[in-house]
Structures are given as structure tokens and as C-alpha cells.
Design a protein around this motif. Structure first.
Motif, mmCIF file in Angstrom:
data_model
loop_
_atom_site.group_PDB
_atom_site.id
_atom_site.type_symbol
_atom_site.label_atom_id
_atom_site.label_comp_id
_atom_site.label_asym_id
_atom_site.label_seq_id
_atom_site.Cartn_x
_atom_site.Cartn_y
_atom_site.Cartn_z
ATOM 1 N N LEU A 128 -3.265 -4.949 9.255
ATOM 2 C CA LEU A 128 -3.909 -4.441 8.039
ATOM 3 C C LEU A 128 -3.062 -3.307 7.470
ATOM 4 C CD1 LEU A 128 -6.505 -4.747 6.296
ATOM 5 C CD2 LEU A 128 -7.492 -2.905 7.664
ATOM 6 N N VAL A 129 -2.602 -3.503 6.251
ATOM 7 C CA VAL A 129 -1.845 -2.452 5.565
ATOM 8 C C VAL A 129 -2.824 -1.815 4.584
ATOM 9 C CG1 VAL A 129 0.134 -1.934 4.084
ATOM 10 C CG2 VAL A 129 0.320 -3.737 5.830
ATOM 11 N N ARG A 130 -3.163 -0.575 4.867
ATOM 12 C CA ARG A 130 -4.286 0.048 4.167
ATOM 13 C C ARG A 130 -3.888 0.983 3.037
ATOM 14 N NH1 ARG A 130 -8.024 2.104 8.855
ATOM 15 N NH2 ARG A 130 -9.507 0.388 8.870
ATOM 16 N N ASN A 131 -4.577 0.813 1.951
ATOM 17 C CA ASN A 131 -4.587 1.852 0.926
ATOM 18 C C ASN A 131 -3.250 2.113 0.235
ATOM 19 O OD1 ASN A 131 -6.361 3.547 -0.410
ATOM 20 N ND2 ASN A 131 -5.611 5.357 0.685
ATOM 21 N N GLY A 132 -2.409 1.088 0.184
ATOM 22 C CA GLY A 132 -1.123 1.258 -0.517
ATOM 23 C C GLY A 132 -1.261 0.926 -1.995
ATOM 24 N N ASP A 143 -11.889 -5.200 6.565
ATOM 25 C CA ASP A 143 -12.068 -4.979 7.996
ATOM 26 C C ASP A 143 -11.275 -6.048 8.747
ATOM 27 O OD1 ASP A 143 -12.851 -4.335 10.467
ATOM 28 O OD2 ASP A 143 -14.929 -5.055 10.269
ATOM 29 N N ALA A 144 -10.412 -5.591 9.644
ATOM 30 C CA ALA A 144 -9.532 -6.549 10.330
ATOM 31 C C ALA A 144 -9.954 -6.802 11.762
ATOM 32 C CB ALA A 144 -8.113 -6.027 10.299
ATOM 33 N N GLY A 145 -11.017 -6.157 12.211
ATOM 34 C CA GLY A 145 -11.439 -6.341 13.601
ATOM 35 C C GLY A 145 -10.716 -5.372 14.529
ATOM 36 N N PRO A 146 -11.220 -5.226 15.754
ATOM 37 C CA PRO A 146 -10.727 -4.172 16.659
ATOM 38 C C PRO A 146 -9.296 -4.377 17.156
ATOM 39 C CG PRO A 146 -12.365 -5.567 17.742
ATOM 40 C CD PRO A 146 -12.328 -5.990 16.319
ATOM 41 N N GLN A 147 -8.817 -5.616 17.177
ATOM 42 C CA GLN A 147 -7.473 -5.867 17.724
ATOM 43 C C GLN A 147 -6.361 -5.650 16.706
ATOM 44 O OE1 GLN A 147 -7.275 -6.518 20.865
ATOM 45 N NE2 GLN A 147 -9.482 -6.746 21.124
ATOM 46 N N ALA A 148 -6.734 -5.436 15.471
ATOM 47 C CA ALA A 148 -5.704 -5.450 14.408
ATOM 48 C C ALA A 148 -4.755 -4.263 14.514
ATOM 49 C CB ALA A 148 -6.380 -5.445 13.047
ATOM 50 N N GLU A 149 -3.531 -4.514 14.066
ATOM 51 C CA GLU A 149 -2.527 -3.449 13.969
ATOM 52 C C GLU A 149 -2.717 -2.826 12.577
ATOM 53 O OE1 GLU A 149 1.407 -5.102 15.003
ATOM 54 O OE2 GLU A 149 2.140 -3.983 13.266
ATOM 55 N N ILE A 150 -2.967 -1.530 12.540
ATOM 56 C CA ILE A 150 -3.281 -0.888 11.255
ATOM 57 C C ILE A 150 -2.109 -0.019 10.799
ATOM 58 C CG2 ILE A 150 -4.927 0.603 10.035
ATOM 59 C CD1 ILE A 150 -6.591 -1.475 11.265
ATOM 60 N N HIS A 151 -1.757 -0.131 9.536
ATOM 61 C CA HIS A 151 -0.716 0.723 8.962
ATOM 62 C C HIS A 151 -1.280 1.421 7.732
ATOM 63 C CE1 HIS A 151 2.557 -1.006 11.399
ATOM 64 N NE2 HIS A 151 1.785 -2.082 11.375
ATOM 65 N N ASP A 152 -1.252 2.725 7.767
ATOM 66 C CA ASP A 152 -1.741 3.480 6.619
ATOM 67 C C ASP A 152 -0.618 3.588 5.578
ATOM 68 O OD1 ASP A 152 -3.028 5.107 4.857
ATOM 69 O OD2 ASP A 152 -2.879 6.925 6.083
ATOM 70 N N ALA A 153 -0.870 3.063 4.393
ATOM 71 C CA ALA A 153 0.161 3.074 3.348
ATOM 72 C C ALA A 153 -0.194 4.034 2.215
ATOM 73 C CB ALA A 153 0.366 1.664 2.807
ATOM 74 N N THR A 154 -1.071 4.981 2.502
ATOM 75 C CA THR A 154 -1.462 5.955 1.472
ATOM 76 C C THR A 154 -0.217 6.659 0.917
ATOM 77 O OG1 THR A 154 -3.514 6.313 2.668
ATOM 78 C CG2 THR A 154 -2.924 7.972 1.010
ATOM 79 N N GLY A 155 -0.103 6.688 -0.387
ATOM 80 C CA GLY A 155 1.038 7.351 -1.036
ATOM 81 C C GLY A 155 2.287 6.488 -1.131
ATOM 82 N N MET A 156 2.224 5.293 -0.539
ATOM 83 C CA MET A 156 3.396 4.403 -0.551
ATOM 84 C C MET A 156 3.259 3.340 -1.643
ATOM 85 S SD MET A 156 5.436 5.046 2.073
ATOM 86 C CE MET A 156 5.231 6.477 3.089
ATOM 87 N N ASP A 214 -0.501 -3.665 -10.599
ATOM 88 C CA ASP A 214 -0.255 -2.337 -10.045
ATOM 89 C C ASP A 214 -1.631 -1.780 -9.687
ATOM 90 O OD1 ASP A 214 0.229 0.369 -9.637
ATOM 91 O OD2 ASP A 214 1.584 0.574 -11.351
ATOM 92 N N TYR A 215 -1.998 -1.798 -8.406
ATOM 93 C CA TYR A 215 -3.338 -1.373 -8.007
ATOM 94 C C TYR A 215 -3.342 -0.944 -6.546
ATOM 95 C CZ TYR A 215 -3.428 -6.089 -5.986
ATOM 96 O OH TYR A 215 -3.114 -7.215 -5.274
ATOM 97 N N ILE A 216 -4.381 -0.207 -6.166
ATOM 98 C CA ILE A 216 -4.475 0.260 -4.781
ATOM 99 C C ILE A 216 -5.438 -0.640 -4.018
ATOM 100 C CG2 ILE A 216 -5.278 2.178 -3.330
ATOM 101 C CD1 ILE A 216 -4.050 4.054 -5.413
ATOM 102 N N ALA A 217 -4.998 -1.125 -2.872
ATOM 103 C CA ALA A 217 -5.860 -2.007 -2.066
ATOM 104 C C ALA A 217 -5.295 -2.125 -0.657
ATOM 105 C CB ALA A 217 -5.954 -3.394 -2.717
ATOM 106 N N ASP A 218 -6.071 -2.813 0.207
ATOM 107 C CA ASP A 218 -5.625 -3.142 1.564
ATOM 108 C C ASP A 218 -5.101 -4.575 1.553
ATOM 109 O OD1 ASP A 218 -6.949 -0.768 2.067
ATOM 110 O OD2 ASP A 218 -8.724 -1.751 2.921
#
Ligand code: DUC
Ligand code: ZN
Ligand code: ZN
Length: 471
Positions: A5-9, A37-50, A17-21
Motif C-alpha cells: 500500500l502506497v499511502r497518501n501520495g 485498507d490492505a490488511g495486516p500483512q501488507a507492506e506500507i509506504h507513506d508517500a506523503t509529500g511525494m 493530479d490527485y492525492i490517494a492511496d
């Protein structure tokens, strides 16, 4: 099933041009939305500001290219790793027919390309045409997923095809919807100018530029457009550098011909003054066509803004300045005493996105959307890879680039990942830096850390049809 899950980029495509996961499963983009929601096993990457961009598609590279008198220094392993650090997750590389049959040459190319760490496709360079070659063209298009062919109008006696040969290839390509890529320069006239310069003792690197006038690129471009008109071939001009060539492409497109053209970062950010450097330093810039004057550069930017130019590719064709450690075959030193013997080509696979972001988007010359179109979407469409590549959409490969738009850094050859020993842009300060790169959902670049693997790149069998007009 691995999910990422790549979040909030800030997601940028050629149109949006929009902000989403972004939710990725099994290498594909499954969903895009807010608060996924990607479930508990997901690899999460915060992309805020990217900025989150589709992986770059570089439609013009020469990796491990052996053309007899010289060989490019990057293997598929080193070249594609460098590409990844520059935000490119797909390269379409040139396979050279050489002395072999096209099908034989492709087999050899596959053996070398097996170490690639990003996805790769192949164009076929044809330097000889006969009935067997035309039959191979059909097989390449229909069975092998090689749906584009490059022809040289320069380098008589080695790579050049004459107009009859170009006509035959175009006619065959048109029948199957394949793309004909052209290196458009009037080779025979250039050869006269080169021979005269060398005979007169004008042997320094600057004479590379002096013997390849822009008008001869314009002439060849117009000639190829005429043949394309006659045959109906979809035609793509590689490394377009001259305003005369741009004018010919503009007119052809206005007539409704399927003509496309790319330019390269070096023509957009450097000018012919580089050849005035002391000693042999100008050899760094010996690529073909040569760097041009500011007037041509301004015309290219206009072409990018107005849509005459469809793509920015690198023409990554690296040779070392030093003879060691790789040896003379890989070095510009071959032409120390005679510019005509300097292997033609320059590196650039790792700097395309940051250069275009810094010098194109930040300066207001092109928009973010247009940048994505030029570096990813349009080449994917023209070369039959869209929508698997070239966009961020459900069902597409999860090739994603996280770019920090605020980070400032300095280009240093010593820090890049190619085997070449110099950069055309050494010391240039850029704002905007690739921070993370995903290939089919797998994180392969994390800051300065390489997490990819040689051989993880897949061969891309390309289709012939652009699914919509790439402009
Ligand atoms: N043309 C290319 O496309 N690359 C390297 C050399 C050349 O002439
Ligand atoms: Zn070329
Ligand atoms: Zn090239």
C-alpha cells in the motif's frame, strides 16, 4: 499474495493530479482511493509529500551494444540498475542485426538482456534488407513481440540503409502496423564533410559538430517523411535535434501522417558551446546528432509544449572517457587524434527524470502531466506497451516512482550506477530526487539502496497498436 500500500501520495498521470492511496496485489495496481485498507500483512509506504509517477519508459537505449569498432560500457545489469535509480522501470533497447539475421541477432540480444533488472523490450536495427530479412520482420512482429525497427540514414558502409531499403522496410512495416524508427541525417554528404575535415587536419572533437549541419538532419527527415507518406508507415524520429527536422515533423503531423518524434535531455539542456572545451574534453559530447545552438534548443522546447515532439528518451549509449579499466574498445580515446573515430554516443539513463523535472517542470516550460506523458505514457502507447506500462490505473503493472519534489542534489558521475566514467551534467544542481521505485510492486530502489536483483526484469512482448492516439 503480497500486497503493498502506497499511502497518501500525489498521483500524477498524463491527465490527472490527485492525492490517494494505491493498493498493489501480485504486482498489479488493484485499487486507487482514499483510506484504502490492505490488511495486516501488507507492506506500507507513506508517500506523503511525494509525487507518485508511473515508472519511466525509456524507448531508446543501447545496452551492451557491440558494433564492431566499439562497445557500450553498460551491461543490461548495470544499465538497468542505473535506469531504476533514475525512475525508469521499462527500457526498449536496440538490438542490432549486424552480420546476423534479425532472428539470430534477437536470440543473442535475449542472452545478454537476461540480466536486466527492469522490464525490457527490443527494437530491431536493420542495416541490410532482402527477402529473408522482410520475412524475419513478419516473424518478429507476429511471434516475438518486436514491433519496431530502426533504420539509419547515416553511417554509409556500415549501418546506413539507402532509400530503396528504407522504402522496402516501411512498406512491410505498414502492412503489419509496426513502427519504423529513423536516425535521420544525410550520411553520404556528412561523410564528404568528415573526410575533408580530417584530410585538412581538423581532427579535434569540435569538428564532429561542424561536419554534421542541422540542415542535413532536416533534409533526411523530410525525405523519410515522403517515404512514409508513400507507404503509410508509422514513423518515429529518434533523437531529433534540429529545428528544420522539427518543422518537417510539424507539417507532416498537420497533414495527418502518423509521424512521431523524440528528443533527448542533452539537446534540451546543453548547447554546441560544450565542444569548445579544452583538449579532448569535447569528446564527452560526441553523440549523433551533435549538440546544436540555442535557437534549435528553444525550438525543441516549443515542440514539447505544442505536441510536435511526443517523447523524451535518453539515447543512453555510453563510452568511457578513460581507456582503463575497460579497454580501448569501450573508450572515446579511440578518437584522440581523429574525431571521426570517437565512438558516437553519451550516457544519460539515470538522469532523465530529474533533469526534466528540474529544468522542464520547475521552470514552468511543461506541466507535470506533460512530463509524465513524455517520459512514460506516450512511449508506452507508441511502442505497444500501454496500459500495462505508462500509467497508474487499476490493472496496470505497479511500476511506481516516488519523487521528492523538494530535495536538492548534485549530479556526480562517481555516485551514479552506470559503468561509464563521466556525466554530461557533472556538477549540475537539481531539485527533485527519486526516493523509491517499485517494479511490479516490488521495491527495488529505496533512497541510495538497491533492493532489486539482476535478472528480475521481464521481456516485454509488445503489440503493434497504440490503444489511442498518443499525440
Ligand atoms: N545513433 C543513436 O541512436 N545512438 C548512438 C549513435 C547514433 O548514431
Ligand atoms: Zn541514431
Ligand atoms: Zn541511439
Amino acid at each position: 499474495m503480497t500486497s503493498v500500500l502506497v499511502r497518501n501520495g500525489r498521483i500524477i498521470t498524463a491527465t490527472d493530479d490527485y492525492i490517494a492511496d494505491i493498493l498493489v496485489e501480485d504486482g498489479l495496481i488493484r485499487a486507487i482511493g482514499r483510506g484504502l485498507d490492505a490488511g495486516p500483512q501488507a507492506e506500507i509506504h507513506d508517500a506523503t509529500g511525494m509525487l507518485v509517477l508511473p515508472g519511466g519508459v525509456d524507448a531508446h537505449t543501447h545496452l551492451d551494444w557491440d558494433f564492431g569498432v566499439a562497445r557500450t560500457v553498460d551491461t543490461f545489469a548495470t544499465g538497468t540498475r542505473a535506469a531504476a535509480f533514475g525512475g525508469t522501470t521499462t527500457v526498449v533497447d536496440f538490438c542490432n542485426q549486424g552480420a546476423a539475421s534479425p532472428l539470430g541477432a534477437l536470440e543473442d540480444w535475449h542472452a545478454r538482456a537476461a540480466t536486466a533488472s527492469v522490464d525490457v523490450g527490443a527494437h530491431m536495427i536493420l542495416n541490410r534488407v532482402d527477402d529473408e530479412v522482410l520475412r524475419d520482420m513478419r516473424t518478429l512482429i507476429q511471434r516475438e513481440g518486436v514491433t519496431s525497427f530502426k533504420l539509419f540514414m547515416a553511417y554509409p558502409g556500415t549501418l546506413m540503409l539507402d532509400d530503396g531499403g528504407i522504402f522496402r522496410v516501411m512498406r512491410e512495416a505498414a502492412e503489419h502496423g509496426a513502427v519504423v524508427c529513423l536516425h535521420a541525417e544525410n550520411g553520404p554528404v556528412i561523410q564528404v564533410l568528415v573526410d575533408e575535415a580530417v584530410a585538412a587536419g581538423r581532427t579535434a572533437p569540435q569538428y564532429h559538430e561542424a561536419t554534421r549541419p542541422a540542415i542535413l538532419e532536416g533534409e533526411a527527415t523530410q525525405r523519410a517523411i515522403t517515404l512514409a507518406q508513400l507507404t503509410g508507415a508509422i514513423t518515429y524520429f529518434v533523437h531529433l535535434s534540429a529545428s528544420q527536422a522539427l518543422g518537417a515533423v510539424t507539417d507532416a503531423r498537420q497533414r495527418g501522417q502518423s509521424i512521431y518524434a523524440e528528443t533527448c535531455p542533452h539537446y534540451l539542456f546543453l548547447t554546441r558551446e560544450e565542444y569548445e572545451r579544452d583538449g579532448f574534453e569535447g569528446a564527452k559530447f560526441v553523440m549523433t546528432p551533435p549538440l546544436r545552438s540555442r535557437e534549435h534548443q528553444d525550438a525543441l522546447w516549443l515542440g514539447l509544449r505544442t505536441g510536435t515532439l511526443s517523447v523524451i528518451s535518453t539515447d543512453h549509449c555510453p563510452f568511457c572517457m578513460a581507456e582503463q579499466p575497460l579497454g580501448m574498445l569501450y573508450s572515446k580515446q579511440q578518437g584522440r587524434d581523429d574525431f571521426s573515430k570517437i565512438p558516437n554516443g553519451a550516457p544519460g539513463i539515470e538522469t532523465r527524470l530529474p533533469l526534466v523535472f528540474d529544468g522542464g517542470v520547475r521552470t514552468g516550460r511543461i506541466s507535470l502531466n506533460r512530463m509524465v506523458e513524455l517520459l512514460s505514457t506516450a512511449p508506452a502507447k507508441i511502442f505497444g506497451l500501454y496500459p500495462q506500462k505508462g500509467t497508474i490505473a487499476p490493472g496496470s503493472d505497479a511500476d511506481l516512482v516516488l519523487l521528492d519534489p523538494a530535495e536538492t542534489w548534485t549530479v556526480r558521475a562517481a555516485e551514479h550506477h552506470s559503468r561509464v566514467d563521466y556525466s554530461l551534467f557533472e556538477g549540475r544542481e537539481l531539485t527533485g530526487r527519486v526516493r523509491k521505485v517499485f517494479l511490479r510492486g516490488q521495491l527495488i530502489v529505496d533512497g541510495a539502496t538497491w533492493l532489486g536483483r539482476d535478472g528480475m526484469g521481464r521481456f516485454l512482448r509488445r503489440t503493434t497498436s497504440a490503444s489511442s492516439d498518443p499525440r
